[in-house]
Design a protein around this motif. Structure first.
Motif, PDB file in Angstrom:
ATOM      1  N   SER A  88     -25.961  38.451  76.266  1.00  0.00           N
ATOM      2  CA  SER A  88     -24.417  38.168  75.146  1.00  0.00           C
ATOM      3  C   SER A  88     -23.774  39.641  74.795  1.00  0.00           C
ATOM      4  O   SER A  88     -23.006  39.873  74.485  1.00  0.00           O
ATOM      5  N   VAL A  89     -24.709  40.722  75.069  1.00  0.00           N
ATOM      6  CA  VAL A  89     -24.579  42.363  75.124  1.00  0.00           C
ATOM      7  C   VAL A  89     -23.504  42.421  76.191  1.00  0.00           C
ATOM      8  O   VAL A  89     -22.774  43.749  75.651  1.00  0.00           O
ATOM      9  N   ALA A  90     -22.998  42.200  77.010  1.00  0.00           N
ATOM     10  CA  ALA A  90     -22.636  42.131  78.308  1.00  0.00           C
ATOM     11  C   ALA A  90     -21.430  42.224  77.826  1.00  0.00           C
ATOM     12  O   ALA A  90     -20.147  42.829  78.006  1.00  0.00           O
ATOM     13  N   GLY A  91     -20.755  41.364  76.508  1.00  0.00           N
ATOM     14  CA  GLY A  91     -19.878  40.843  76.216  1.00  0.00           C
ATOM     15  C   GLY A  91     -19.536  41.997  75.290  1.00  0.00           C
ATOM     16  O   GLY A  91     -17.477  42.592  75.656  1.00  0.00           O
ATOM     17  N   VAL A  92     -19.776  42.329  74.835  1.00  0.00           N
ATOM     18  CA  VAL A  92     -19.180  43.446  74.073  1.00  0.00           C
ATOM     19  C   VAL A  92     -19.120  44.902  74.572  1.00  0.00           C
ATOM     20  O   VAL A  92     -18.694  45.649  74.263  1.00  0.00           O
ATOM     21  N   VAL A  99     -11.391  36.861  74.742  1.00  0.00           N
ATOM     22  CA  VAL A  99     -12.765  36.950  74.307  1.00  0.00           C
ATOM     23  C   VAL A  99     -14.147  37.129  74.665  1.00  0.00           C
ATOM     24  O   VAL A  99     -14.310  35.993  75.102  1.00  0.00           O
ATOM     25  N   LEU A 100     -14.190  38.329  74.533  1.00  0.00           N
ATOM     26  CA  LEU A 100     -15.215  38.898  75.263  1.00  0.00           C
ATOM     27  C   LEU A 100     -16.668  38.747  74.577  1.00  0.00           C
ATOM     28  O   LEU A 100     -17.668  38.520  74.757  1.00  0.00           O
ATOM     29  N   ASN A 101     -16.448  38.564  73.308  1.00  0.00           N
ATOM     30  CA  ASN A 101     -17.358  38.466  72.266  1.00  0.00           C
ATOM     31  C   ASN A 101     -17.088  38.602  70.433  1.00  0.00           C
ATOM     32  O   ASN A 101     -15.666  38.663  70.660  1.00  0.00           O
ATOM     33  N   PRO A 102     -17.702  38.317  69.408  1.00  0.00           N
ATOM     34  CA  PRO A 102     -17.556  38.133  68.477  1.00  0.00           C
ATOM     35  C   PRO A 102     -16.742  38.961  67.126  1.00  0.00           C
ATOM     36  O   PRO A 102     -16.359  38.677  66.403  1.00  0.00           O
TER      37      PRO A 102
END
Length: 596
Positions: free
Chosen positions: A485-489, A61-64
């Motif tokens: 955290s935006v990198a995961g999105v 999982v890379l983001n919420p």
């Protein structure tokens, strides 16, 4: 079977929403699912509304995630307060408290969900436990019943959680869980959505970014922490307080932010690896001490867990708007290294790297985390600490101590650093400009030479390519740049875009400043359209890059304020629009070329 499930829950303080989320993600970790949990509170923190999102999947999982698959609403008013953080669409299943009296066909939502169930959460909790505190156990039973999340793992978590409070409470919550399961079985979904079982692998860890940051600091050899509690960084100090004494370290909870960094800087002067942590308003107070650390050339790591600002702003929400502060809030000609983690696991690497940079170059280093990474829980692989090399500051030899020149002009600008008690190593460490020996001076030529020394020693950092990661095809015509955290999105957006046949690449920097110009110039070469994606109103990284790099005009900012999360799908839509525009331009150019 489904492989990815996003659950959002909201209620009032005391409803146990966050507690239910923590029980659920613990069960996911036990079963081998990949999972992530974010939590959000009203600014009053205690007693106000609270929410959490849990995303569980069979793949990393890379983001919420984007729109919710399941929305659990214990109170409509509280749910509405989280707006863009808990988006509902026509695929969402909504479970809401029956006593609100809202008919399923008249929900206060902008779109009609796939299904809606009025659930007597409170009545079921009272029946099982005698009061409504068991509503979170009812919720867990419902989720297990409808989505096949293993019951044994959830029940094991409930037993562990309530074990210290007596068998009666354990039994009551098991009963509440059972009522939830029974309700789900009596009211099946129109289209069943059971989760696929995960592939069993190596045991995993369940951790959040603040805990991992503190653990990494202790691993890196940090033996002094000075700080003052402030949301959302307080857990860093709490972890230190709980753990560092086992390794001979010390924590000082100071009377304010200035004293916290002052104590940490003093510990560094005394020869210790030292750290402090704060958030935006605290960072403002620490700024003068950062200047002292720079001119005295003392290693120091400062963690800024970003929240919505300015001023008190939105202390419980994530934002990426402190980059200007980290880089520019300095008096004098100062360059301070700024690093940023991209996920919970990466926080370990970045924290160790921050200590290495601070010690190697004798400089303050800022870690720009953000509330989402710092406080979200993730199921992560165990960290292989054997792959790290730890750096300690350059100490003077006996020959260098006779006589000792603390700020001697070495070829690389790095001078051996003594500490109090080292024979022959006494020197004046002050905020005033100094000679190589450390004596105060107002000589312009010396000031020029010392500024040159303090900048020159950081030159190798500007060429560190290993602090950047490119995802996707490096030759792709479409490009994304994203940090924190935006990198995961954006990593997920790249995967989704590639599945649609688009050529996309992503640059995720962990070194934000000083800017490595060569990395960006190589990345932007050949790009025909691109976005710098940030959760800040101004798009601060985009503007910093334009100061240092010839950013192509076809690369534009895609930014917004905090508490408005990005979803991978909307980034993909922006990329699709760019791809269509490029295709249309090619068609037009071909037509023009074919014209006689």
């Amino acid at each position: 079977m489904i492989r990815d499930l996003v659950i959002g829950m909201a209620g009032s303080g005391g409803d146990g929403i966050v507690s239910a989320g923590e029980s659920l993600i613990s069960a996911c970790a036990i079963e081998g699912y990949h999972a992530m949990m974010t939590k959000s509170f009203g600014s009053q923190i205690r007693g106000g509304e609270s929410s959490c999102r849990i995303r569980l999947a069979t793949a990393p999982v890379l983001n919420p995630g984007g729109a919710l698959d399941v929305a659990v609403v214990l109170n409509w008013e509280d749910f509405a307060k989280f707006g863009a953080e808990l988006p509902v669409d026509r695929h969402t299943i909504v479970l809401y408290e029956e006593r609100t009296g809202v008919p399923p066909d008249a929900l206060p939502l902008a779109v009609a969900p796939a299904e809606a169930f009025a659930v007597p959460f409170g009545d079921m909790a009272r029946k099982a436990t005698g009061n409504e505190k068991g509503k979170n156990s009812v919720v867990l039973g419902l989720l297990s019943g409808w989505f096949g999340i293993p019951r044994d793992a959830i029940l094991a978590g409930l037993r562990k959680k309530f074990a210290s409070k007596g068998e009666a409470l354990v039994a009551a919550n098991e009963a509440a869980f059972g009522l939830g399961v029974a309700f789900a079985e009596a009211h099946p979904l129109a289209t069943p959505r059971p989760m696929e079982a995960p592939t069993r692998g190596q045991p995993k860890l369940l951790a959040d970014g603040n805990d991992i940051c503190a653990a990494a600091a202790i691993f890196a050899g940090c033996d002094f922490f000075g700080g003052y509690p402030i949301t959302p960084s307080t857990e860093v100090m709490q972890f230190f307080t709980r753990e560092v004494w086992k390794y001979g370290g010390v924590v000082l909870q100071a009377e304010d932010e200035i004293a916290g960094i002052g104590a940490a800087l003093g510990a560094s002067f005394g020869g210790k690896k030292a750290m402090t942590a704060t958030s935006g308003p605290g960072m403002s107070l620490k700024t003068e001490m950062l200047g002292l650390a720079t001119i005295a050339e003392l290693p120091l790591v400062i963690v800024n867990v970003q929240r919505g600002g300015p001023s008190t702003g939105m202390p419980t929400k994530s934002e990426q708007a402190d980059l200007f502060q980290a880089i520019f809030s300095a008096h004098g000609d100062v360059v301070r290294p700024v690093l940023a983690p991209t996920c919970v696991a990466n926080t370990f690497d970045v924290t160790v790297e921050a200590f290495n940079v601070a010690e190697r170059y004798q400089t303050p280093v800022i870690i720009l985390s953000d509330q989402e990474i710092a406080q979200r829980k993730e199921v992560i692989d165990r960290i292989d600490t054997s792959r790290f090399t730890l750096v300690d500051r350059l100490r003077p030899t006996a020959a260098e101590l006779a006589p000792y020149e603390r700020f001697h002009a070495t070829p690389d600008g790095i001078s051996p650093i003594a500490h109090p008690g080292m024979e022959g190593g006494s020197y004046l460490g002050a905020g005033i400009e100094h000679t190589a020996h450390g004596d105060p001076t107002a000589n312009g030529r010396v000031h020029q030479a010392m500024n040159e020394k303090r900048h020159r020693k950081l030159d190798p950092l500007r060429t560190r390519d290993d602090l950047f990661t490119v995802h996707g095809d490096p030759r792709a015509p479409l490009a994304l740049v994203a940090w924190g955290s935006v990198a995961g999105v954006c990593r997920e957006a790249v995967a989704l875009a590639e599945a649609r046949g688009l050529g996309v690449k992503l640059l995720a920097p962990r070194l934000l400043f000083p800017v490595n110009e060569a990395v960006y110039e190589r990345f932007f070469a050949g790009v025909r359209a691109g976005l710098v994606v940030e959760q800040s109103y101004l798009g601060q990284l985009y503007r910093v890059l334009r100061m240092a790099v010839d950013v192509p005009a076809v690369v534009t900012p895609f930014c917004r304020s905090g508490a408005n999360p990005f979803a991978a799908a909307e980034v993909v839509e922006r990329l699709v629009a760019h791809a269509r525009a490029l295709a249309n331009a090619n068609t037009h150019a071909a037509a023009e070329g074919a014209r006689p």
